[in-house]
Design an enzyme around this catalytic site. Structure first.
Site, PDB file in Angstrom:
ATOM      1  N   ASP A  13       0.909  -1.174   0.240  1.00 60.71           N
ATOM      2  CA  ASP A  13       0.076  -0.094  -0.056  1.00 60.71           C
ATOM      3  C   ASP A  13       1.071   1.241   0.247  1.00 60.71           C
ATOM      4  O   ASP A  13       0.492   2.172   0.448  1.00 60.71           O
ATOM      5  CB  ASP A  13      -0.899   0.013   1.299  1.00 60.71           C
ATOM      6  CG  ASP A  13      -1.782  -0.936   1.308  1.00 60.71           C
ATOM      7  OD1 ASP A  13      -2.389  -1.782   0.228  1.00 60.71           O
ATOM      8  OD2 ASP A  13      -1.911  -1.685   2.467  1.00 60.71           O
ATOM      9  N   LYS A  16       2.486   2.258  -5.284  1.00 67.67           N
ATOM     10  CA  LYS A  16       2.906   1.801  -6.196  1.00 67.67           C
ATOM     11  C   LYS A  16       2.145   2.021  -7.577  1.00 67.67           C
ATOM     12  O   LYS A  16       2.726   2.517  -8.590  1.00 67.67           O
ATOM     13  CB  LYS A  16       3.470   0.245  -6.299  1.00 67.67           C
ATOM     14  CG  LYS A  16       4.114  -0.288  -5.266  1.00 67.67           C
ATOM     15  CD  LYS A  16       4.372  -1.629  -5.168  1.00 67.67           C
ATOM     16  CE  LYS A  16       3.214  -2.334  -4.478  1.00 67.67           C
ATOM     17  NZ  LYS A  16       2.717  -2.124  -3.055  1.00 67.67           N
ATOM     18  N   GLY A  40      -4.221  -3.951  -4.364  1.00 64.82           N
ATOM     19  CA  GLY A  40      -5.252  -3.012  -4.783  1.00 64.82           C
ATOM     20  C   GLY A  40      -4.413  -1.645  -4.958  1.00 64.82           C
ATOM     21  O   GLY A  40      -3.862  -1.072  -4.194  1.00 64.82           O
ATOM     22  N   HIS A  41      -4.428  -1.319  -6.321  1.00 65.78           N
ATOM     23  CA  HIS A  41      -3.577  -0.278  -6.680  1.00 65.78           C
ATOM     24  C   HIS A  41      -4.693   0.819  -7.218  1.00 65.78           C
ATOM     25  O   HIS A  41      -5.660   0.620  -7.957  1.00 65.78           O
ATOM     26  CB  HIS A  41      -2.823  -0.594  -8.001  1.00 65.78           C
ATOM     27  CG  HIS A  41      -1.652  -1.735  -7.531  1.00 65.78           C
ATOM     28  ND1 HIS A  41      -0.857  -2.231  -8.344  1.00 65.78           N
ATOM     29  CD2 HIS A  41      -1.202  -1.954  -6.266  1.00 65.78           C
ATOM     30  CE1 HIS A  41      -0.096  -3.049  -7.675  1.00 65.78           C
ATOM     31  NE2 HIS A  41      -0.464  -2.952  -6.317  1.00 65.78           N
ATOM     32  N   GLN A 226       2.184  -5.899  -3.270  1.00 66.59           N
ATOM     33  CA  GLN A 226       2.692  -5.849  -1.871  1.00 66.59           C
ATOM     34  C   GLN A 226       3.901  -5.156  -1.443  1.00 66.59           C
ATOM     35  O   GLN A 226       4.208  -4.495  -2.345  1.00 66.59           O
ATOM     36  CB  GLN A 226       2.635  -7.383  -1.364  1.00 66.59           C
ATOM     37  CG  GLN A 226       1.266  -8.052  -1.411  1.00 66.59           C
ATOM     38  CD  GLN A 226       0.855  -8.628  -2.538  1.00 66.59           C
ATOM     39  OE1 GLN A 226       1.690  -9.573  -3.312  1.00 66.59           O
ATOM     40  NE2 GLN A 226      -0.542  -8.498  -3.312  1.00 66.59           N
TER      41      GLN A 226
END
Ligand code: IMP
Length: 431
Positions: A13, A16, A40-41, A226
């Protein structure tokens, strides 16, 4: 051969997705090489939010080809949902924008069910997984029983392979965890409903596509998921994910050699967060942590869970830099720290009465570490309107300088908000 790897250097988180989106304007290819829909991006463009779990964050740039490589564990239902949403908003216009490797490992409903059943039965030993089936899918791959993306298109053998897989999985689900078994016909129905939609994106060998691209000088970004401290081998085991999250994983997951890589960009927030269980020395379980959580909107984009928050940990950052050979850093969410009179920054730990400056690899040792802080002067100004380093107050510039000098790594990018224009470029990445 300009290949650049983007890796998280904390517990995920870090931002990225935003960095990959911004740099994708200069990239020809963006490759996801590990992890799955546990990631989750979040991308914000012109105020519109897009959350991606599996599709690479380069997808908002129509000239960039996005690749889901062999190292990814692919939840076929979720990837289909993402494709539908992106097509509906006009972001995927043609099939050359996305290639999915035939060798990617499938995540099917039974992987998710097992992941969740296992976590439920873990009592106090819960890892805090996202429940997306990541562990069971990687286990199956390692045991050489996994179904791969290419198997979806082999109609004559698919049912048989599913039946073999279900024999074992249903035994575990029913007899060990007391859950309902999965029926092969239900699985086939789900698979049928997505296979046709996914067929145009199928690529037999994405490693060859990436190799050829690099050979002819195309710019390729490798997007990690991650963070380094969640790495299966070198992270805070067992409170980790089930893949390698380090830069070396890009080579394996994408199927390319290390000589193609020119830079490794490590992404770090200006503070630290963690979701799920496990040691976190600089966690602030108090008003400071709560303020960071609220201002930084630190709630998971995959599970909605609230993230644990604390000050920046330079001992852990140095460890991540070493593990991934990080050549420069992007410092994210600096704006969130506005308004703190003093900003604490951890540059060593106390472990059993001794001061240490190297990250202890034993999670037991890490859990006993107490952070030793230096307090730097904070700033009161809102940073979100800054567009270059010189727009930042002196104290914010000093903070950046302090971090770069302490970890002996240049900071090439600073981010002061979710928008693309809130990215201060200190040095271009593809030079
Ligand atoms: P899993 O990967 O879903 O099995 O979760 C294992 C651990 O990694 C849990 O603590 C999760 O919260 C954490 N984790 C997995 N993916 C992410 C991510 O993308 N960001 C932050 N934490 C993650």
């Amino acid at each position: 051969m300009p290949g650049i790897i983007v890796v998280g250097s904390q517990w995920g988180d870090e931002g990225k997705g935003k960095v990959v989106d911004v740099f994708s304007s200069q990239a020809d290819f963006v490759v996801r090489y590990q992890g799955g829909a546990n990631a989750g991006h979040t991308l914000v463009v012109d105020g519109k939010k897009t959350i991606l779990h599996l599709i690479p964050s380069g997808i908002l740039h129509s000239h960039t080809s996005c690749i889901i490589a062999a190292g990814v564990v692919l939840d076929v239902e979720r990837v289909c949902e993402e494709i539908r949403a992106l097509r509906a908003s006009g972001l995927i216009k043609d099939q050359t924008q996305l290639l999915i490797s035939d060798s990617a490992t499938l995540i099917l409903p039974y992987h998710r069910l097992l992941d969740q059943a296992r976590e439920r039965s873990a009592g106090l030993e819960k890892i805090g997984t996202t429940g997306r089936g990541i562990g069971p899918a990687y286990e199956e791959r390692a045991s050489r029983k996994a179904l791969l993306f290419g198997d979806l298109f082999q109609k004559e053998t698919l049912r048989g392979k599913l039946e073999v897989a279900l024999k074992e999985k249903n035994f575990l689900l029913e007899k060990f965890y007391g859950e309902k078994p999965v029926q092969v016909d239900d699985l086939l129905k789900i698979i049928e409903s997505v296979t046709q939609e996914l067929a145009p994106y199928r690529c037999k060998d994405t490693s060859l596509v990436i190799y050829k691209a690099l050979r002819c000088g195309k710019k390729v970004l490798f997007e990690g998921a991650q963070g380094s401290l969640l790495d299966l081998l070198h992270g805070t085991y067992p409170f980790v994910t089930s893949s390698s999250t380090l830069s070396g994983s890009a080579m394996i997951g994408a199927g390319i050699g290390p000589s193609t890589i020119t830079n490794v960009l490590g992404i770090t927030k200006a503070y630290t967060t963690r979701v799920g269980a496990g040691p976190f020395p600089t966690e602030c379980d108090n008003a400071t942590g709560e303020r960071i959580r609220q201002v930084g909107a630190e709630f998971g984009s995959t599970t909605g869970r609230s993230r644990r928050c604390g000050w920046l940990d330079l001992v852990a950052l140095k460890y991540a830099i070493r593990l991934s050979g990080i050549t420069s850093l992007a410092l994210m969410k600096l704006d969130v720290l506005s308004g703190f009179e003093k900003i604490e920054i951890c540059n060593s730990y106390e472990l059993d009465g001794q001061k240490i400056t190297e990250y202890p690899v034993s999670p037991g040792d890490l859990a006993r570490c107490k952070p030793i802080y230096e307090a730097l002067n904070g700033w009161s100004e809102d940073l979100t309107g800054a567009r270059s380093l010189k727009d930042l107050p002196r104290q914010a510039q000093d903070y950046i300088q302090y971090i770069g000098a302490s970890v002996a790594t240049p900071i090439d990018v600073v981010s002061v908000g979710p928008g693309r224009d809130q990215t201060l470029w200190i040095k271009p990445l593809f030079s």
